[in-house]
Write an enzyme that holds these catalytic residues in place. Structure first.
Site, PDB file in Angstrom:
ATOM      1  N   CYS A  84       0.839  -1.198   0.000  1.00  0.00           N
ATOM      2  CA  CYS A  84       0.000   0.000   0.000  1.00  0.00           C
ATOM      3  C   CYS A  84       0.880   1.257   0.000  1.00  0.00           C
ATOM      4  CB  CYS A  84      -0.966  -0.038   1.176  1.00  0.00           C
ATOM      5  SG  CYS A  84      -2.359   1.106   0.995  1.00  0.00           S
TER       6      CYS A  84
ATOM      7  N   HIS B 164      -3.556  -5.341  -0.069  1.00  0.00           N
ATOM      8  CA  HIS B 164      -3.050  -5.889   1.189  1.00  0.00           C
ATOM      9  C   HIS B 164      -3.105  -7.416   1.140  1.00  0.00           C
ATOM     10  CE1 HIS B 164      -2.778  -2.194   3.720  1.00  0.00           C
ATOM     11  NE2 HIS B 164      -3.644  -1.749   2.826  1.00  0.00           N
TER      12      HIS B 164
ATOM     13  N   GLU C 278      -1.770  -9.582   2.949  1.00  0.00           N
ATOM     14  CA  GLU C 278      -1.712 -10.239   4.265  1.00  0.00           C
ATOM     15  C   GLU C 278      -3.079 -10.701   4.740  1.00  0.00           C
ATOM     16  OE1 GLU C 278      -1.939  -5.725   5.235  1.00  0.00           O
ATOM     17  OE2 GLU C 278      -1.069  -7.036   3.702  1.00  0.00           O
TER      18      GLU C 278
END
Length: 613
Positions: free
Chosen positions: A400, A527, A529
């Protein structure tokens, strides 16, 4: 539908989220389908505007919901996809009731906490519990509900009342209450004290809820006489008192619950004894994973260069994704926290020791990760970290803001554009490399970003990112940002050698960048994750860790060999036919939305499980 409610007493931060997730794992291993709901009693509509220092990270769901980080635990442990409505807040409940009152739904009644607020809470729970979250048709068998905060908090009183009514509403055999409490040890006395738990249970009973099971947190295993005392004073059978003592990693928690036969107590309370008859839950993968994590000794050091390094929960999903990848690479993860502002020149004058320490950590790292964030504090330090990684061929992963930082750093130092910047940090900069997205709002902060699952199309298969994802044509990943790479400058960047290998469906929004001349220099606007799972690490995190420990070529080769067909759709550890939220309301919401487990030696994060330096 069966319901399991998890409450907490004595103090906050006991690990209710991990406990609730582990209970879900246990029930799932018994063959039941499980969904989860988190209740947060704060007045915020959602977690989107909360500071990471106050509440940890904001977890983002496929439908764009900005929710409590515990929903990330649920998704990782249970491998499900939740919706924004799986996170209930006081703000959402009151907003819904007020909207109904304005429409005249209450037919002139005086709108009160009881029954209108409490009824809304119960109806919300029943409605959301019916939503399938595991990719299968039909509702789940069991809904695990976690009530945030601690018993006795003023803001949670309407929820306590509603849940008391709810337990009678669904009837005996359909509701099980598990109370998580603390059994401390006073250093002077050295004795495990039961009085805090006694008072907590007494308070819970006084509010109309009686626990079926006690989950006692402690540093060491509870003595048998302590269990007997708790049973006597709390009116809970000894067999229904489980001990969650400190463990080396949280993957042991479902195993602890199984070994103490917690599933039998839960299934008995839910009138499902036939499921547990002469049958232990199958947790072979969890057992192997927990043991493997404990046995790893060969370290991989990752420098986390961020703004919120003072609280590890601010980057909880990233820590988990790094852990998943490091275990897959048979490496012991060591995270070096580097406050980005400590890398800046001003710190060398104001605090020389902090400056030297930060640079020593950066120079000793095997890989450098710059996560997302907001605001201009520490931005200069992040650029210095990106520059250090680029010039010294150290694996770099920017997420990001970390990707935007890499773009600005490249423009300044490679393309020789000294005025290059993001309009987030300088609205009047002469060379805007990163700009505000036209659909964003500059007046309202909450739920106005580009949120949720969006599709990224690979522009070439001859890049590390595409190979790590298995040479598919596109992937769906979750987003949370207001700024983007300036599309008018993309051609100049690519001529200078910085390639944008992933773009959105319009080909005007940059999603993935790579520096081909670098061993691993990758930035992503999304993102990754959020969709990493134990045993199924996100491909980009796996590539980053592999590059950091010299295994990238073998990982790329294995991913290429595993690829079956270029047309096969992969959604980064998601379900093959997941719903995509690409338009509708601004920020990607659908038009009709679907309604401290710490080792005693201090080497593990509460909820983190990675070595802290």
């Amino acid at each position: 539908m069966k319901y399991v409610l998890v409450t907490g007493g004595v103090v906050s931060g006991l690990g209710k989220g991990v406990t609730a997730s582990s209970i879900g794992v246990l029930l799932k291993a018994c063959g039941l389908r499980v969904t989860s709901i988190k209740i947060d009693p704060y007045l915020n509509t959602d977690a989107g505007t909360m500071s990471p220092f106050e509440h940890g990270e904001v977890f983002v769901l496929d439908d764009g919901g900005e929710v409590d980080l515990d929903l990330g635990n649920y998704e990782r442990f249970l491998d499900v996809k939740l919706t924004r409505d799986n996170n209930i807040t006081t703000g959402k409940i009151y907003q819904s009731v007020i909207n109904k009152e304005r429409r005249g739904d209450y037919l002139g009644k005086t709108v009160q906490v009881v029954p209108h607020i409490t009824d809304e809470i119960q109806e919300w729970i029943e409605r959301v519990a019916q939503i399938p979250v595991d990719g299968k048709e039909g509702p789940a068998d069991v809904c695990v509900i976690e009530l945030g905060g601690t018993i006795g908090d003023i803001e949670s009183m309407p929820f306590i009342e509603a849940l008391g009514q709810f337990s009678y509403r669904v009837g005996p055999g359909n509701f099980c209450l598990i109370h998580v409490s603390l059994v401390p040890v006073l250093n002077v006395v050295g004795e495990q004290k039961t009085k805090p738990t006694q008072h907590s249970v007494r308070g819970l009973r006084g509010l109309g809820l009686t626990p079926h099971i006690l989950a006692c947190r402690s540093t060491q295993a509870l003595d048998e006489n302590v269990k007997l005392k708790l049973s006597q004073f709390c009116h809970v059978p000894v067999s229904n008192i489980v001990n969650l003592y400190d463990v080396s990693n949280i993957w042991h928690i479902p195993l602890l619950l199984r070994d103490q036969k917690a599933h039998e107590s839960i299934l008995k309370a839910l009138n499902l004894q036939s499921i547990s008859m002469n049958k232990m839950p199958k947790l072979d993968e969890w057992t192997e994973r927990a043991k493997k994590c404990d046995s790893l000794n060969d370290p991989v050091r990752i420098a986390m260069v961020g703004k919120y390094t003072g609280l590890s929960d601010s980057y909880l999903s990233i820590l988990k994704a790094l852990l998943h990848a490091s275990v897959a690479c048979n490496k012991k993860l060591i995270v070096d926290w580097v406050p980005s502002s400590d890398l800046e020149e001003a710190t060398s004058i104001e605090s020389p020791d902090a400056y030297e320490s930060a640079w020593n950590l950066l120079q000793g790292a095997d890989g450098i990760l710059v996560p997302g964030g907001f605001g201009d504090r520490g931005v200069r330090g992040k650029m210095l970290a990106a520059n250090f990684a680029r010039e010294n061929k150290i694996p770099y992963f920017g997420i990001c803001l970390g990707m935007q930082i890499a773009v600005v750093e490249f423009a300044r130092n490679v393309m020789k554009l000294p005025d290059a910047n993001s309009t987030e940090f300088d609205a009047n900069c002469k060379t805007p490399c990163v700009v505000f997205m036209p659909e964003g709002s500059k007046t309202h902060m909450g739920a106005t970003m580009r949120l949720g699952s969006r599709r990224t199309y690979f522009q070439t298969t001859d890049c590390k990112s595409a190979k790590l994802y298995g040479n598919v044509s596109y992937v769906d990943e979750r987003h949370r940002h207001r700024y983007e790479v300036n599309p008018d400058m993309v051609t100049k960047f690519e001529r200078a050698g910085l390639l944008f290998v992933g773009k959105d469906e319009t080909r005007k929004r940059m999603e993935i960048l790579e520096l081909p001349s670098h061993p691993f220099y990758v930035g992503v606007q999304f993102h990754p994750e959020y969709k990493s799972r134990p045993g199924k690490p996100n491909p980009l995190f796996l590539g980053f860790i592999a590059a950091s420990c010299g295994q990238l070529n073998s990982v790329l080769q294995s991913h290429t060999n595993c690829h079956t067909a270029a047309a096969t759709r992969i959604t980064a550890n998601g379900f093959p036919n997941s719903k995509l939220f690409t338009n509708g309301y601004m920020n990607g919401h659908t038009k009709n939305p679907v309604k401290s487990l710490v080792n005693e030696n201090g080497n593990y994060y509460a909820n983190g499980n990675v070595v802290h330096v």
